[in-house]
Design a protein around this motif. Structure first.
Motif, PDB file in Angstrom:
ATOM      1  N   GLY A 175      39.154  38.150  36.059  1.00 39.34           N
ATOM      2  CA  GLY A 175      38.043  37.802  36.943  1.00 39.34           C
ATOM      3  C   GLY A 175      38.536  36.811  37.971  1.00 39.34           C
ATOM      4  N   CYS A 176      38.679  37.257  39.208  1.00 42.46           N
ATOM      5  CA  CYS A 176      39.300  36.420  40.245  1.00 42.46           C
ATOM      6  C   CYS A 176      38.255  35.949  41.250  1.00 42.46           C
ATOM      7  CB  CYS A 176      40.432  37.188  40.928  1.00 42.46           C
ATOM      8  SG  CYS A 176      41.822  37.518  39.819  1.00 42.46           S
ATOM      9  N   GLY A 177      37.338  35.141  40.741  1.00 34.30           N
ATOM     10  CA  GLY A 177      36.301  34.578  41.590  1.00 34.30           C
ATOM     11  C   GLY A 177      36.342  33.067  41.592  1.00 34.30           C
ATOM     12  N   THR A 180      34.059  36.801  34.308  1.00 30.36           N
ATOM     13  CA  THR A 180      33.668  38.041  34.961  1.00 30.36           C
ATOM     14  C   THR A 180      32.151  38.084  35.111  1.00 30.36           C
ATOM     15  OG1 THR A 180      33.258  39.418  33.009  1.00 30.36           O
ATOM     16  CG2 THR A 180      35.565  39.089  33.642  1.00 30.36           C
ATOM     17  N   TYR A 213      44.087  39.443  36.918  1.00 27.53           N
ATOM     18  CA  TYR A 213      43.495  40.777  36.910  1.00 27.53           C
ATOM     19  C   TYR A 213      42.059  40.683  37.406  1.00 27.53           C
ATOM     20  CZ  TYR A 213      41.115  45.010  35.641  1.00 27.53           C
ATOM     21  OH  TYR A 213      40.359  46.149  35.712  1.00 27.53           O
ATOM     22  N   ASP A 214      41.694  41.633  38.263  1.00 26.11           N
ATOM     23  CA  ASP A 214      40.315  41.825  38.679  1.00 26.11           C
ATOM     24  C   ASP A 214      40.117  43.321  38.894  1.00 26.11           C
ATOM     25  OD1 ASP A 214      37.956  39.876  39.975  1.00 26.11           O
ATOM     26  OD2 ASP A 214      37.928  41.933  40.745  1.00 26.11           O
ATOM     27  N   ARG A 215      38.909  43.805  38.602  1.00 24.60           N
ATOM     28  CA  ARG A 215      38.647  45.237  38.839  1.00 24.60           C
ATOM     29  C   ARG A 215      38.892  45.607  40.298  1.00 24.60           C
ATOM     30  NH1 ARG A 215      32.986  47.158  36.708  1.00 24.60           N
ATOM     31  NH2 ARG A 215      32.332  45.363  37.966  1.00 24.60           N
ATOM     32  N   ASP A 216      38.659  44.646  41.183  1.00 17.93           N
ATOM     33  CA  ASP A 216      38.952  44.825  42.600  1.00 17.93           C
ATOM     34  C   ASP A 216      40.317  44.172  42.868  1.00 17.93           C
ATOM     35  OD1 ASP A 216      39.183  44.742  45.347  1.00 17.93           O
ATOM     36  OD2 ASP A 216      37.130  44.060  45.691  1.00 17.93           O
ATOM     37  N   ARG A 217      41.353  44.991  42.977  1.00 18.54           N
ATOM     38  CA  ARG A 217      42.698  44.426  43.132  1.00 18.54           C
ATOM     39  C   ARG A 217      42.803  43.559  44.385  1.00 18.54           C
ATOM     40  NH1 ARG A 217      47.992  45.330  41.156  1.00 18.54           N
ATOM     41  NH2 ARG A 217      49.542  44.533  42.642  1.00 18.54           N
ATOM     42  N   ASN A 268      37.011  31.123  37.997  1.00 20.66           N
ATOM     43  CA  ASN A 268      38.381  31.079  37.472  1.00 20.66           C
ATOM     44  C   ASN A 268      39.316  30.278  38.369  1.00 20.66           C
ATOM     45  OD1 ASN A 268      38.946  31.893  34.893  1.00 20.66           O
ATOM     46  ND2 ASN A 268      39.296  34.052  35.413  1.00 20.66           N
ATOM     47  N   ARG A 307      40.632  41.521  45.517  1.00 25.02           N
ATOM     48  CA  ARG A 307      40.178  40.177  45.163  1.00 25.02           C
ATOM     49  C   ARG A 307      41.276  39.418  44.429  1.00 25.02           C
ATOM     50  NH1 ARG A 307      35.123  38.270  44.594  1.00 25.02           N
ATOM     51  NH2 ARG A 307      35.385  37.698  42.400  1.00 25.02           N
ATOM     52  N   ALA A 308      41.994  40.112  43.559  1.00 24.54           N
ATOM     53  CA  ALA A 308      43.091  39.462  42.845  1.00 24.54           C
ATOM     54  C   ALA A 308      44.197  39.054  43.806  1.00 24.54           C
ATOM     55  CB  ALA A 308      43.634  40.395  41.763  1.00 24.54           C
TER      56      ALA A 308
END
Length: 333
Positions: A139-141, A207, A164-168, A144, A170-171
């Motif tokens: 979770g890259c928000g 997340t 790791y983030d579902r939206d690469r 974190n 964002r990562a």
């Protein structure tokens, strides 16, 4: 009434990580001693809308200068697609003499940093056999990134993160921000959450997941998982772990992973300790080298009060914010 906007709050908190850590630690210890009042949070949800919510966290924290108030925080995950922050918040501090509202504080940064300080205190209180030099962040928000900031304060050897983030994208953006704001930190982005779980014996989960989606099987033996977002881990992962929480009554609610575990087992015997209890007892308390340890903080309102009171005191010392003398009928006493 003192009104403090986002810019004021950031000025009051920037470069004061140690003060935030101390305030959050003190709040946990006071809570463990019974010097607090923390009613259950109120969840406002909307018909035909399972994603969005607004939560009210009322609380009282004792001490030489006791404080009372409430945080009102929204979580609208769809904001991310609009280029907006997922969460927004406001916090009211009330006078302990008259009950009058005394301060209105923009609280998204307060919330993020108290959450991060909570996770960092757990990481410091629950060390492994060797100093933690790396962390996996899922979770890259905003949360974190703050967790990382505070981890580097309490874990001086930490110099590597796996993202790791579902939206690469964002990562990748997160990694770029690390390069700008966290000198000397090595970052890598992976395509599977399992790779982030396995990369280091310290993992932070932040997340927007509403239901369990991760199993701790890929984790190394002795891993500490900072389960900040509360709904990521499967029931099986919770039941196989050493579980540390902030407050069992609060964390076993609202379909958290621990709430689901309680519903399956019919009890809370899987909870080993509270962070307030550990901090009160001193330490460190070395984590089990053979099992996963999971820290699941519900996020008590007393932490928001502790950090908001720090913000108010800094704002008064530095003459920040705006004062309204006619906010209440009849003016201020």
């Amino acid at each position: 009434m003192l009104i403090l906007g986002a810019r004021d709050v950031r000025r009051a908190l920037d470069d004061r990580e140690q003060e935030v850590l101390a305030a959050v630690r003190d709040a946990y210890v006071r809570h463990a001693r019974g010097d607090s009042a923390v009613p259950h949070s109120v969840f406002l949800r909307f018909p035909d809308d399972e994603r969005n919510r607004i939560i009210g966290l009322p609380a009282y924290l004792g001490g030489e200068q006791p404080v009372a108030g409430m945080k009102w925080i929204s979580s609208f995950p769809g904001n991310l697609a609009l280029g907006l922050e997922r969460a927004s918040a406001a916090l009211i501090l009330n006078s302990m003499r008259t009950g009058h509202p005394e301060a209105l504080i923009e609280a998204s940064l307060v919330s993020a940093r108290r959450t991060a300080a909570s996770a960092a205190l757990a990481a410091a209180a629950l060390p492994g056999d060797r100093p933690d030099t790396g962390a996996g962040l899922i979770g890259c928000g905003v949360i974190n990134f703050e967790v990382l900031r505070f981890l580097r304060v309490v874990l001086p050897d930490l110099d590597t993160v796996t993202l790791y983030d579902r939206d690469r994208a964002r990562a990748e953006e997160f990694a770029g921000r690390c390069a700008r704001e966290q000198p000397g930190l090595k970052t890598s982005v992976v395509d599977r959450p399992e790779d982030a779980l396995a990369a280091h014996p310290l993992v932070a989960l932040a997340t927007t997941a509403g239901t369990p989606h991760l199993d701790t099987a890929p984790c190394r033996p002795g891993t500490l998982v900072l389960h900040v977002s509360l709904r990521d881990l499967t029931v099986e992962s919770v039941l196989s772990a050493v579980n540390v929480v902030d407050d069992p009554d609060h964390v076993c609610r609202a379909a958290t992973s621990l709430h689901l575990a309680e519903q399956r087992t019919g009890d809370r015997e899987f909870i080993t300790d509270t962070i307030g209890g550990l901090l009160s007892a001193g330490g460190p308390h070395r984590r089990d080298p053979r099992r996963t340890t999971v820290f699941s903080p519900f996020g008590l309102g007393i932490l928001d009060l502790a950090v908001a009171d720090l913000v108010r005191r800094r704002a008064e010392a530095e003459d920040l914010g705006t004062r309204l003398t006619d906010f209440l009928p009849g003016g201020a006493p």
